[in-house]
Write a protein that holds these residues in place. Structure first.
Motif, PDB file in Angstrom:
ATOM      1  N   GLU A  26       0.815  -1.214   0.000  1.00 33.18           N
ATOM      2  CA  GLU A  26       0.000   0.000   0.000  1.00 33.18           C
ATOM      3  C   GLU A  26       0.849   1.266   0.000  1.00 33.18           C
ATOM      4  O   GLU A  26       0.444   2.300  -0.528  1.00 33.18           O
ATOM      5  N   ARG A  27       2.043   1.191   0.609  1.00 34.37           N
ATOM      6  CA  ARG A  27       2.914   2.367   0.642  1.00 34.37           C
ATOM      7  C   ARG A  27       3.321   2.785  -0.768  1.00 34.37           C
ATOM      8  O   ARG A  27       3.481   3.978  -1.054  1.00 34.37           O
ATOM      9  N   MET A  28       3.454   1.796  -1.676  1.00 37.48           N
ATOM     10  CA  MET A  28       3.800   2.121  -3.052  1.00 37.48           C
ATOM     11  C   MET A  28       2.693   2.918  -3.731  1.00 37.48           C
ATOM     12  O   MET A  28       2.957   3.754  -4.601  1.00 37.48           O
ATOM     13  N   GLY A  82       1.234   7.212  -6.535  1.00 32.43           N
ATOM     14  CA  GLY A  82      -0.046   7.734  -7.006  1.00 32.43           C
ATOM     15  C   GLY A  82      -0.831   6.717  -7.817  1.00 32.43           C
ATOM     16  O   GLY A  82      -1.978   6.973  -8.201  1.00 32.43           O
ATOM     17  N   TYR A  83      -0.231   5.548  -8.112  1.00 29.41           N
ATOM     18  CA  TYR A  83      -0.896   4.486  -8.865  1.00 29.41           C
ATOM     19  C   TYR A  83      -1.508   3.472  -7.900  1.00 29.41           C
ATOM     20  O   TYR A  83      -0.958   3.203  -6.827  1.00 29.41           O
ATOM     21  N   SER A  84      -2.647   2.888  -8.299  1.00 25.12           N
ATOM     22  CA  SER A  84      -3.226   1.805  -7.513  1.00 25.12           C
ATOM     23  C   SER A  84      -2.454   0.516  -7.801  1.00 25.12           C
ATOM     24  O   SER A  84      -1.705   0.425  -8.785  1.00 25.12           O
ATOM     25  N   LEU A  89       0.474  -3.544 -11.196  1.00 27.94           N
ATOM     26  CA  LEU A  89       0.752  -4.953 -11.495  1.00 27.94           C
ATOM     27  C   LEU A  89       0.878  -5.201 -12.994  1.00 27.94           C
ATOM     28  O   LEU A  89       0.049  -4.756 -13.795  1.00 27.94           O
ATOM     29  N   GLY A  90       1.933  -5.900 -13.372  1.00 27.84           N
ATOM     30  CA  GLY A  90       2.175  -6.242 -14.769  1.00 27.84           C
ATOM     31  C   GLY A  90       2.937  -5.196 -15.547  1.00 27.84           C
ATOM     32  O   GLY A  90       3.394  -5.454 -16.664  1.00 27.84           O
ATOM     33  N   LYS A  91       3.086  -3.983 -14.981  1.00 32.52           N
ATOM     34  CA  LYS A  91       3.815  -2.929 -15.679  1.00 32.52           C
ATOM     35  C   LYS A  91       5.318  -3.065 -15.402  1.00 32.52           C
ATOM     36  O   LYS A  91       5.738  -3.551 -14.349  1.00 32.52           O
TER      37      LYS A  91
END
Length: 362
Positions: free
Chosen positions: A57-59, A64-66, A71-73
């Motif tokens: 969650e800190r990320m 600013g991204y959920s 995920l996957g990027k």
């Protein structure tokens, strides 16, 4: 039947044990997940190509991204400034070799804002020990970096102010060792900062005959907290690199930090001032001697003139007693008037001679 009962009992125990282990595992996973999700650092797991497989969650807060968007990027494609992406790629290669490291790159928030992130990265392995990706712990150090920049700027400004000062600034620790030496100190004493740093100040600027007293004074202050020369401007003798002794004006201020004393010394070469003071004293003495000579001259002249003038005045009175004619009386009156006027002038000179020293004293 007995064997069947035993087998059934054993199966039930194994099932209960398995349920217990699974429950304990779920609790453990839940605890670890809670810890990971609530860390102050952002946690990313990526595969060997840099694609994100996990984010806490800190990320989400940092980027600013959920999680769904992350995920996957490829992490460095969406999170790292393009100028620093090559740094990340080189570090991914290190991860494939099993190496860990710590580095700083500029990140880009979803909003476009830039922030500095310190990445502590290490290889991520599967249960068989094979490297399958990277685990990175990311900390936002933007505020820290800005604070460090401000501190450096403040230190630089302070250094420039000190170096621009007309006074030499020397800082020493409680052992008397030099920890700061300004440019003006180099100009006055001839030693550079490199020549003095970490060495006893007394061995450089204190004349040899005064060094023992200097050391005693330091020890006395550290023992008692009393220093008769501290926080005062005093005039003492300095000693430069060429062995020249010269007058200096010194003030020392003690500074206590973390239970230890440090001392800041502010020193000014007063050779020219002392020379000017001596010249002024010499000029004053010469003026006083000249004035004394003038006074002696006036006193002597007054005495030398009074003697014949008294004779003239006395003879004038005697001539009045010889029954002079009217014409002679006029001559005698003029002579007496002139003699009295001259005596008045001489008396006035005497009064000036007497009053002048009194006026100067006042």
């Amino acid at each position: 039947s007995l064997k069947g009962c035993n087998a059934h009992e054993k199966l039930r125990d194994e099932q209960e044990q398995r349920i217990f282990v699974q429950k304990a595992l779920r609790i453990s996973q839940k605890k670890h997940r809670f810890v990971v999700q609530n860390l102050s650092e952002g946690i990313l797991l990526t595969d060997l190509e840099g694609r994100i497989t996990f984010a806490n969650e800190r990320m989400e807060v940092l980027t600013g991204y959920s999680k769904k968007e992350l995920l996957g990027k490829v992490a460095f494609d969406i999170l790292v400034n393009s100028e620093h992406q090559e740094i990340v790629k080189q570090n991914i290669k290190l991860r494939k070799k099993g190496e860990s490291n710590d580095y700083v790159v500029e990140h880009i928030h979803k909003s476009g804002a830039k922030w500095l992130g310190r990445i502590k990265a290490s290889p991520y392995k599967n249960p068989e020990g094979e490297i399958i990706g990277t685990m990175g712990a990311i900390t936002d150090i933007t505020a820290q970096q800005l604070a460090e920049i401000k501190v450096r700027e403040s230190e630089l400004m302070l250094r420039k102010i000190i170096d621009a000062s007309l006074d030499a600034v020397i800082n020493i620790d409680s052992d008397g060792n030099v920890i700061a030496w300004s440019k003006q100190a180099t100009k006055i004493f001839g030693y550079t900062h490199e020549e003095t740093f970490g060495k006893k100040m007394g061995d450089f600027i204190v004349p040899p005959q005064h060094r023992e007293a200097h050391d005693r004074g330091m020890k006395h202050f550290l023992k008692t907290g009393d220093g008769p020369v501290l926080n005062k401007r005093i005039e003492i003798t300095g000693f430069d690199k060429n062995g020249r002794e010269f007058p200096i004006e010194l003030s020392i201020s003690p500074i206590k930090m973390d239970g230890k004393y440090f001392f800041s010394g502010f020193i000014r070469d007063i050779t020219e001032r002392k020379k000017a003071e001596q010249e002024l004293i010499s000029a004053k003495q010469e003026a006083e001697q000249a004035q004394l000579a003038e006074q002696q001259f006036l006193a002597n002249m007054s005495h030398e003139i009074r003697t014949p003038m008294n004779a003239v005045i006395g003879m004038t009175h005697l001539l009045y007693e010889t029954n002079p004619t009217e014409s002679q009386k006029e001559y005698l009156d003029s002579l007496r008037f002139s003699a009295d006027s001259l005596m008045g002038i001489i008396s006035n000179l005497s009064l000036i001679h007497i009053s002048e020293p009194t006026r100067q004293a006042q």
